[in-house]
Motif scaffolding. Structure first.
Motif, PDB file in Angstrom:
ATOM      1  N   UNK A  56       6.895 -51.547 -28.049  1.00  0.00           N
ATOM      2  CA  UNK A  56       6.036 -50.839 -28.652  1.00  0.00           C
ATOM      3  C   UNK A  56       6.879 -49.966 -29.890  1.00  0.00           C
ATOM      4  N   UNK A  57       8.051 -49.541 -29.575  1.00  0.00           N
ATOM      5  CA  UNK A  57       8.705 -49.078 -30.574  1.00  0.00           C
ATOM      6  C   UNK A  57       8.226 -47.468 -30.547  1.00  0.00           C
ATOM      7  N   UNK A  58       7.767 -46.814 -29.612  1.00  0.00           N
ATOM      8  CA  UNK A  58       7.171 -45.527 -29.502  1.00  0.00           C
ATOM      9  C   UNK A  58       7.650 -45.096 -28.270  1.00  0.00           C
ATOM     10  N   UNK A  59       7.661 -43.702 -28.219  1.00  0.00           N
ATOM     11  CA  UNK A  59       8.113 -42.731 -27.002  1.00  0.00           C
ATOM     12  C   UNK A  59       6.684 -42.493 -26.159  1.00  0.00           C
ATOM     13  N   UNK A  60       6.382 -43.581 -25.340  1.00  0.00           N
ATOM     14  CA  UNK A  60       4.955 -43.446 -24.477  1.00  0.00           C
ATOM     15  C   UNK A  60       4.773 -43.551 -23.076  1.00  0.00           C
ATOM     16  N   UNK A  61       6.179 -43.917 -22.587  1.00  0.00           N
ATOM     17  CA  UNK A  61       6.270 -44.474 -21.089  1.00  0.00           C
ATOM     18  C   UNK A  61       5.581 -43.172 -20.101  1.00  0.00           C
ATOM     19  N   UNK A  62       5.956 -41.856 -20.460  1.00  0.00           N
ATOM     20  CA  UNK A  62       5.521 -40.942 -19.581  1.00  0.00           C
ATOM     21  C   UNK A  62       4.149 -41.009 -19.494  1.00  0.00           C
ATOM     22  N   UNK A  63       3.221 -41.395 -20.450  1.00  0.00           N
ATOM     23  CA  UNK A  63       1.889 -41.709 -20.516  1.00  0.00           C
ATOM     24  C   UNK A  63       1.200 -42.925 -19.775  1.00  0.00           C
ATOM     25  N   UNK A  64       2.128 -43.766 -19.332  1.00  0.00           N
ATOM     26  CA  UNK A  64       1.789 -45.152 -18.718  1.00  0.00           C
ATOM     27  C   UNK A  64       0.914 -44.949 -17.378  1.00  0.00           C
ATOM     28  N   UNK A  65       0.465 -46.015 -16.918  1.00  0.00           N
ATOM     29  CA  UNK A  65      -0.259 -46.176 -15.603  1.00  0.00           C
ATOM     30  C   UNK A  65       0.829 -46.367 -14.788  1.00  0.00           C
ATOM     31  N   UNK A  66       0.710 -45.859 -13.548  1.00  0.00           N
ATOM     32  CA  UNK A  66       1.877 -45.986 -12.448  1.00  0.00           C
ATOM     33  C   UNK A  66       1.098 -46.864 -11.497  1.00  0.00           C
ATOM     34  N   UNK A  67       1.890 -47.956 -10.966  1.00  0.00           N
ATOM     35  CA  UNK A  67       1.290 -48.663  -9.840  1.00  0.00           C
ATOM     36  C   UNK A  67       2.308 -49.373  -9.146  1.00  0.00           C
ATOM     37  N   UNK A  68       2.143 -50.389  -8.440  1.00  0.00           N
ATOM     38  CA  UNK A  68       3.231 -51.332  -7.728  1.00  0.00           C
ATOM     39  C   UNK A  68       2.924 -52.718  -8.175  1.00  0.00           C
ATOM     40  N   UNK A  69       4.039 -53.499  -8.270  1.00  0.00           N
ATOM     41  CA  UNK A  69       3.851 -55.019  -8.324  1.00  0.00           C
ATOM     42  C   UNK A  69       4.842 -55.529  -7.228  1.00  0.00           C
ATOM     43  N   UNK A  70       4.191 -55.799  -6.062  1.00  0.00           N
ATOM     44  CA  UNK A  70       4.992 -56.330  -4.862  1.00  0.00           C
ATOM     45  C   UNK A  70       5.642 -54.816  -4.423  1.00  0.00           C
ATOM     46  N   UNK A  72       7.785 -53.105  -5.977  1.00  0.00           N
ATOM     47  CA  UNK A  72       8.322 -52.435  -7.178  1.00  0.00           C
ATOM     48  C   UNK A  72       7.266 -51.436  -7.576  1.00  0.00           C
ATOM     49  N   UNK A  73       7.891 -50.015  -7.608  1.00  0.00           N
ATOM     50  CA  UNK A  73       6.931 -49.016  -8.379  1.00  0.00           C
ATOM     51  C   UNK A  73       7.297 -49.128  -9.678  1.00  0.00           C
ATOM     52  N   UNK A  74       6.111 -49.358 -10.350  1.00  0.00           N
ATOM     53  CA  UNK A  74       6.337 -49.653 -11.871  1.00  0.00           C
ATOM     54  C   UNK A  74       5.249 -48.586 -12.594  1.00  0.00           C
ATOM     55  N   UNK A  75       5.833 -48.498 -13.961  1.00  0.00           N
ATOM     56  CA  UNK A  75       4.702 -47.874 -14.808  1.00  0.00           C
ATOM     57  C   UNK A  75       4.189 -48.823 -16.175  1.00  0.00           C
ATOM     58  N   UNK A  76       3.183 -48.974 -16.334  1.00  0.00           N
ATOM     59  CA  UNK A  76       2.591 -49.792 -17.252  1.00  0.00           C
ATOM     60  C   UNK A  76       2.675 -49.031 -18.533  1.00  0.00           C
ATOM     61  N   UNK A  77       3.151 -49.695 -19.723  1.00  0.00           N
ATOM     62  CA  UNK A  77       3.237 -48.941 -20.727  1.00  0.00           C
ATOM     63  C   UNK A  77       1.881 -49.088 -21.436  1.00  0.00           C
ATOM     64  N   UNK A  78       1.464 -47.663 -22.123  1.00  0.00           N
ATOM     65  CA  UNK A  78       0.211 -47.553 -22.593  1.00  0.00           C
ATOM     66  C   UNK A  78      -0.292 -48.626 -23.957  1.00  0.00           C
ATOM     67  N   UNK A  79       0.686 -48.991 -24.212  1.00  0.00           N
ATOM     68  CA  UNK A  79       0.686 -49.790 -25.678  1.00  0.00           C
ATOM     69  C   UNK A  79       0.431 -51.376 -25.311  1.00  0.00           C
ATOM     70  N   UNK A  80       1.421 -51.900 -24.892  1.00  0.00           N
ATOM     71  CA  UNK A  80       1.273 -53.419 -24.743  1.00  0.00           C
ATOM     72  C   UNK A  80       1.244 -53.738 -23.156  1.00  0.00           C
ATOM     73  N   UNK A  81       1.218 -52.658 -22.435  1.00  0.00           N
ATOM     74  CA  UNK A  81       1.028 -52.910 -20.937  1.00  0.00           C
ATOM     75  C   UNK A  81       2.256 -53.647 -20.307  1.00  0.00           C
ATOM     76  N   UNK A  82       3.533 -53.445 -20.768  1.00  0.00           N
ATOM     77  CA  UNK A  82       4.634 -54.019 -20.345  1.00  0.00           C
ATOM     78  C   UNK A  82       5.147 -53.280 -19.013  1.00  0.00           C
ATOM     79  N   UNK A  83       5.390 -53.749 -17.992  1.00  0.00           N
ATOM     80  CA  UNK A  83       5.674 -53.120 -16.510  1.00  0.00           C
ATOM     81  C   UNK A  83       7.352 -52.602 -16.509  1.00  0.00           C
ATOM     82  N   UNK A  84       7.712 -51.457 -16.332  1.00  0.00           N
ATOM     83  CA  UNK A  84       9.038 -50.959 -16.210  1.00  0.00           C
ATOM     84  C   UNK A  84       9.136 -50.497 -14.797  1.00  0.00           C
ATOM     85  N   UNK A  85      10.154 -51.008 -14.058  1.00  0.00           N
ATOM     86  CA  UNK A  85      10.294 -50.749 -12.789  1.00  0.00           C
ATOM     87  C   UNK A  85      11.082 -49.180 -12.784  1.00  0.00           C
TER      88      UNK A  85
END
Length: 115
Positions: A56-70, A72-85
Motif C-alpha cells: 500500500x506504500x503506507x505506514x499502517x500495519x500497526x492498525x491492522x486486524x490481528x488473527x491467525x491463518x493456520x 501463523x499469527x498474522x496482521x491484515x493490512x487495513x488497506x489491501x488486506x495482505x497478511x503479514x506473519x
C-alpha cells in the motif's frame, strides 16, 4: 530510553500496559516506524515488524486486524488486506513484499525493541 545489552541496543518504547491485548501500536525508533503487537492477555506474546506496508506504500500495519491463518499469527493490512506473519514478517499474498522483524522483550514493565 535505550538500554545497552552486549552489542544489542534495546529501545524502550512504552509500558506493557500501554498496549491493549490483541492490538498493535506504532513506535518511531531511529527514524523508522515499527509496529509492536501484544497478543493475548497478561504478558502474552510480543512481536515487532516494520509498520510500512510495501503493498500500500503506507505506514499502517500497526492498525491492522490481528488473527491467525493456520498456525501463523498474522496482521491484515487495513488497506489491501495482505497478511503479514508476525513471527517472520512474510507477506503471505506477495512474499516479495515481506517486512523486517525485530526482537522485542519486556524489561522492568517496559516494552523494548532491538534495532
Amino acid at each position: 530510553m535505550t538500554i545497552e545489552s552486549g552489542i544489542t541496543t534495546w529501545n524502550a518504547i512504552c509500558t506493557l500496559d500501554d498496549i491493549t491485548p490483541n492490538t498493535g501500536i506504532c513506535a518511531l525508533i531511529n527514524d523508522k516506524h515499527v509496529a509492536v503487537f501484544r497478543i493475548g492477555g497478561d504478558a502474552g506474546q510480543l512481536f515487532a515488524i516494520d509498520n510500512f506496508d510495501p503493498n500500500a506504500q503506507a505506514s499502517v500495519l500497526s492498525r491492522g486486524l490481528i488473527g491467525s491463518l493456520g498456525a501463523r499469527i498474522v496482521v491484515a493490512s487495513p488497506i489491501y488486506k495482505h497478511h503479514f506473519d508476525l513471527a517472520s514478517g512474510e507477506c503471505l499474498e506477495a512474499p516479495e513484499n515481506s517486512v523486517n522483524t525485530y526482537r522485542v522483550r519486556v524489561e522492568d514493565s517496559m516494552v523494548c525493541v532491538a534495532m
